[in-house]
Design a protein around this motif. Structure first.
Motif, PDB file in Angstrom:
ATOM      1  N   MET A  69     -51.534 -25.742  27.240  1.00  0.00           N
ATOM      2  CA  MET A  69     -51.078 -25.114  28.473  1.00  0.00           C
ATOM      3  C   MET A  69     -51.863 -23.843  28.764  1.00  0.00           C
ATOM      4  N   ILE A  70     -52.191 -23.654  30.035  1.00  0.00           N
ATOM      5  CA  ILE A  70     -52.811 -22.412  30.477  1.00  0.00           C
ATOM      6  C   ILE A  70     -52.088 -21.902  31.717  1.00  0.00           C
ATOM      7  N   ASN A  71     -52.247 -20.608  31.962  1.00  0.00           N
ATOM      8  CA  ASN A  71     -51.889 -20.048  33.249  1.00  0.00           C
ATOM      9  C   ASN A  71     -53.094 -20.291  34.150  1.00  0.00           C
ATOM     10  N   HIS A  72     -52.982 -21.257  35.054  1.00  0.00           N
ATOM     11  CA  HIS A  72     -54.134 -21.607  35.878  1.00  0.00           C
ATOM     12  C   HIS A  72     -54.156 -20.757  37.140  1.00  0.00           C
ATOM     13  N   ILE A  73     -55.264 -20.064  37.327  1.00  0.00           N
ATOM     14  CA  ILE A  73     -55.456 -19.245  38.517  1.00  0.00           C
ATOM     15  C   ILE A  73     -56.746 -19.701  39.182  1.00  0.00           C
ATOM     16  N   GLU A  74     -56.623 -20.454  40.253  1.00  0.00           N
ATOM     17  CA  GLU A  74     -57.789 -20.973  40.961  1.00  0.00           C
ATOM     18  C   GLU A  74     -58.549 -19.819  41.606  1.00  0.00           C
ATOM     19  N   SER A  75     -59.873 -19.806  41.412  1.00  0.00           N
ATOM     20  CA  SER A  75     -60.694 -18.700  41.887  1.00  0.00           C
ATOM     21  C   SER A  75     -61.528 -19.125  43.095  1.00  0.00           C
ATOM     22  N   TYR A  76     -61.393 -18.375  44.190  1.00  0.00           N
ATOM     23  CA  TYR A  76     -62.189 -18.596  45.392  1.00  0.00           C
ATOM     24  C   TYR A  76     -63.253 -17.503  45.505  1.00  0.00           C
TER      25      TYR A  76
ATOM     26  N   THR B  55     -69.575 -16.635  51.425  1.00  0.00           N
ATOM     27  CA  THR B  55     -70.527 -17.717  51.139  1.00  0.00           C
ATOM     28  C   THR B  55     -71.796 -17.189  50.489  1.00  0.00           C
ATOM     29  N   LYS B  56     -71.845 -15.901  50.218  1.00  0.00           N
ATOM     30  CA  LYS B  56     -72.968 -15.311  49.500  1.00  0.00           C
ATOM     31  C   LYS B  56     -73.141 -16.033  48.162  1.00  0.00           C
ATOM     32  N   PRO B  57     -74.336 -16.533  47.860  1.00  0.00           N
ATOM     33  CA  PRO B  57     -74.524 -17.320  46.630  1.00  0.00           C
ATOM     34  C   PRO B  57     -74.031 -16.618  45.364  1.00  0.00           C
ATOM     35  N   GLU B  58     -74.219 -15.294  45.283  1.00  0.00           N
ATOM     36  CA  GLU B  58     -73.778 -14.576  44.097  1.00  0.00           C
ATOM     37  C   GLU B  58     -72.256 -14.604  43.962  1.00  0.00           C
ATOM     38  N   ASP B  59     -71.543 -14.540  45.089  1.00  0.00           N
ATOM     39  CA  ASP B  59     -70.079 -14.649  45.048  1.00  0.00           C
ATOM     40  C   ASP B  59     -69.659 -16.051  44.618  1.00  0.00           C
ATOM     41  N   GLN B  60     -70.377 -17.054  45.126  1.00  0.00           N
ATOM     42  CA  GLN B  60     -70.079 -18.435  44.752  1.00  0.00           C
ATOM     43  C   GLN B  60     -70.282 -18.648  43.254  1.00  0.00           C
ATOM     44  N   LEU B  61     -71.359 -18.076  42.722  1.00  0.00           N
ATOM     45  CA  LEU B  61     -71.629 -18.199  41.291  1.00  0.00           C
ATOM     46  C   LEU B  61     -70.541 -17.524  40.469  1.00  0.00           C
ATOM     47  N   GLN B  62     -70.095 -16.348  40.930  1.00  0.00           N
ATOM     48  CA  GLN B  62     -69.043 -15.654  40.189  1.00  0.00           C
ATOM     49  C   GLN B  62     -67.751 -16.458  40.188  1.00  0.00           C
ATOM     50  N   SER B  63     -67.456 -17.142  41.293  1.00  0.00           N
ATOM     51  CA  SER B  63     -66.278 -18.002  41.355  1.00  0.00           C
ATOM     52  C   SER B  63     -66.375 -19.125  40.328  1.00  0.00           C
ATOM     53  N   VAL B  64     -67.553 -19.730  40.212  1.00  0.00           N
ATOM     54  CA  VAL B  64     -67.768 -20.792  39.216  1.00  0.00           C
ATOM     55  C   VAL B  64     -67.510 -20.255  37.810  1.00  0.00           C
ATOM     56  N   LYS B  65     -68.060 -19.069  37.533  1.00  0.00           N
ATOM     57  CA  LYS B  65     -67.916 -18.508  36.184  1.00  0.00           C
ATOM     58  C   LYS B  65     -66.468 -18.120  35.887  1.00  0.00           C
ATOM     59  N   SER B  66     -65.765 -17.609  36.895  1.00  0.00           N
ATOM     60  CA  SER B  66     -64.354 -17.262  36.696  1.00  0.00           C
ATOM     61  C   SER B  66     -63.522 -18.499  36.408  1.00  0.00           C
ATOM     62  N   ASN B  67     -63.794 -19.565  37.145  1.00  0.00           N
ATOM     63  CA  ASN B  67     -63.064 -20.812  36.897  1.00  0.00           C
ATOM     64  C   ASN B  67     -63.399 -21.395  35.533  1.00  0.00           C
ATOM     65  N   GLN B  68     -64.637 -21.234  35.087  1.00  0.00           N
ATOM     66  CA  GLN B  68     -65.004 -21.707  33.751  1.00  0.00           C
ATOM     67  C   GLN B  68     -64.184 -21.002  32.675  1.00  0.00           C
TER      68      GLN B  68
ATOM     69  N   ALA C 205     -56.185 -27.070  42.210  1.00  0.00           N
ATOM     70  CA  ALA C 205     -56.203 -26.966  40.745  1.00  0.00           C
ATOM     71  C   ALA C 205     -55.946 -28.319  40.090  1.00  0.00           C
ATOM     72  N   LEU C 206     -54.945 -29.030  40.580  1.00  0.00           N
ATOM     73  CA  LEU C 206     -54.606 -30.328  39.993  1.00  0.00           C
ATOM     74  C   LEU C 206     -55.750 -31.322  40.161  1.00  0.00           C
ATOM     75  N   ILE C 207     -56.384 -31.317  41.322  1.00  0.00           N
ATOM     76  CA  ILE C 207     -57.514 -32.216  41.549  1.00  0.00           C
ATOM     77  C   ILE C 207     -58.647 -31.904  40.576  1.00  0.00           C
ATOM     78  N   LYS C 208     -58.984 -30.623  40.454  1.00  0.00           N
ATOM     79  CA  LYS C 208     -60.088 -30.233  39.576  1.00  0.00           C
ATOM     80  C   LYS C 208     -59.778 -30.551  38.112  1.00  0.00           C
ATOM     81  N   LEU C 209     -58.561 -30.264  37.684  1.00  0.00           N
ATOM     82  CA  LEU C 209     -58.194 -30.521  36.297  1.00  0.00           C
ATOM     83  C   LEU C 209     -58.259 -32.008  35.963  1.00  0.00           C
TER      84      LEU C 209
END
Length: 493
Positions: free
Chosen positions: A255-262, A266-279, A375-379
């Protein structure tokens, strides 16, 4: 692909979907000094006024070695609400009867480790503690309610903190395995569904809460958080293996506390940070569902100067102890951007960056039902394992009306949105097999130990100082959820 190979569209909740509510022993049981129970880390969580700073304080509690010494030597000077809870220990029959009246077919609860092993170091378990949960599970069975049991939900013997500084010490792996085997063997005919550790990723937010670690006794708190997590991974894997040996049809989840990150833009650096936060949020089920450390964590550990101490057999233990399903708590989503403190905010519980499109709760948590669907779709795409929504709910300052009722339409509206999101995810092809509303009966807050932040369908007459009759009063949401369950999620009106 032939048409026959495509799964049929599922537009309804599954026939045997598990509906119910969720609690934790340290937030409801009370009776901290009854029947041989020892003191837990949660028994040392002092009440903190969340409004003292002039704004709502959501910070999950930490404890230092000096504070712990003070709490032990001067207990009369500090309030410890988790020690009295809502006295579920003496009211469990009434409470479970109310759950049954709502139609629960599952009740998520946890076992207090210190009721079974008061210090964690005993050679034999405490029979009175084991007998208490026998009675609780038997009461559930009387109404056809499946227990979903968390082995460790934010509490552990305080003596293990004092002796080992909690989960940073590998000694706790074997100690926990002994505890897990005892409860699995004792309740093998009464409990099928298990979760090993509650929201293990919250170690990144509070070392004391999830891992029993006193932060002032470690040089690098982030290093300590991940080292403690590694030891919990091992303990969880060994508990999964034991469950399969002892209970042939057991289903054991992480179990985790899932917090979906947006991303904020659309700045690529913001998009990359979202990917890393979700990881970083997915890191915990990545290890427990896949049985190995993911490749992306290697660079993160290097960047943060983290060096996990492992032994030769650890990789095999993780591979052999993969979980059967993934459970989540879901309360909010995050917004992330590329900024100096991005690494610090990644994985945190509460982000300072607010989403302009979302309303906030009284505790400034963004309300985002669509985020639950995402979150459910991604998981499910990531793991292809069954999913369970083990916590979801709305904390609010409920007001008892003059006619002795609680009209909580705001809670009904919140839950309506999130249950609809779960149904949409099921229609999207996600395998979700259960949903339990957090704090189905009012309980003590995890982070602040207050009573006035209420989640329940059932009002409990008690204030933040522990004063009140403890009378149980069904809220408007009680009768609404009863209708939802009776219709298997079809009637949300």
């Amino acid at each position: 692909m032939k048409y026959s190979q495509i799964k049929k569209l599922n537009t309804h909740f599954p026939k045997h979907f598990l509906w119910g509510g969720a609690t934790a022993a340290n937030q409801i049981e009370g009776a901290f000094d009854k029947d041989g129970k020892g003191l837990s880390t949660s028994d040392m969580a002092a009440y903190k006024d969340p409004y003292a700073s002039g704004k709502v304080d959501n910070f999950t509690f930490n404890v230092t070695s000096k504070e712990l010494e003070f709490y032990e030597n001067h207990p009369e000077k500090t309030l410890f609400p988790k020690r009295w809870g809502i006295d579920f220990y003496h009211n469990y029959k009434e409470d479970i009867a109310l759950f049954a009246e709502m139609g629960f077919n599952v009740f998520r609860l946890s076992i207090s480790w210190v009721r079974i092993f008061p210090t964690g170091l005993e050679s034999a378990p405490n029979e009175a503690g084991l007998a208490f949960y026998d009675k609780v599970f038997d009461e559930c069975a009387k109404y056809g309610i499946e227990p979903l049991v968390t082995m460790s939900h934010y509490e552990m013997p305080i003596e293990l903190t004092k002796k080992y500084n909690g989960w940073v010490n590998r000694a706790l792996v074997q100690i926990f395995e002994k505890y897990a085997k005892v409860i699995l063997e004792r309740y093998k005919h009464k409990v099928k569904y298990w979760i090993t550790f509650n929201e293990m990723n919250m170690n990144l937010n509070s070392l004391y809460t999830g891992a029993g670690v006193l932060a002032d006794l470690v040089d690098n708190p982030l290093q300590a958080a991940y080292q403690a997590s590694h030891h919990q991974f091992l303990a969880s894997a060994l508990a999964v293996k034991a469950a399969r040996d002892i209970i042939p049809d057991a289903k054991v989840g992480c179990m985790i506390n899932h917090i979906e990150s947006y991303a904020k833009t659309t700045k690529p650096e913001d998009q990359l940070q979202s990917v890393k936060s979700n990881q970083l949020n997915m890191f915990y089920p990545d290890v427990q569902a896949r049985g190995e450390y993911p490749s992306y964590i290697t660079r993160y550990f290097a960047d943060q100067n983290i060096d996990i101490q492992m032994q030769d057999e650890d990789e095999a233990i993780l591979r052999e102890g993969k979980v059967d399903y993934v459970a989540i708590s879901y309360y909010m989503s995050h917004v992330t951007e590329a900024r100096e403190d991005a690494a610090k905010l990644a994985g945190s519980f509460d982000s300072p960056i607010k989403n302009e499109y979302l309303k906030l709760t009284q505790w400034d948590w963004p309300i985002d039902a669509t985020g639950l669907r995402i979150a459910l779709i991604k998981l499910y795409d990531r793991y292809e394992l069954p999913l369970f929504v083990a916590e979801n709910g709305l904390g609010a300052k409920d007001v008892l009306s003059s006619d002795d009722n609680i009209h909580d339409d705001y809670r009904i509206d919140y839950l309506k949105q999130h249950i609809a999101a779960v149904k949409d995810a099921i229609e999207d092809g996600v395998d979700v097999f259960g949903y339990t509303v957090w704090g189905c009966i009012d309980l003590i807050s995890c982070g602040t130990s207050q009573m006035s932040k209420r989640y329940g369908f059932i009002y409990v007459d008690q204030d933040d100082q522990g004063k009140g009759s403890l009378k149980r009063i069904p809220k408007d949401s009680f009768y609404w959820y009863k209708k939802v369950i009776a219709s298997n999620g079809e009637d949300l009106t």
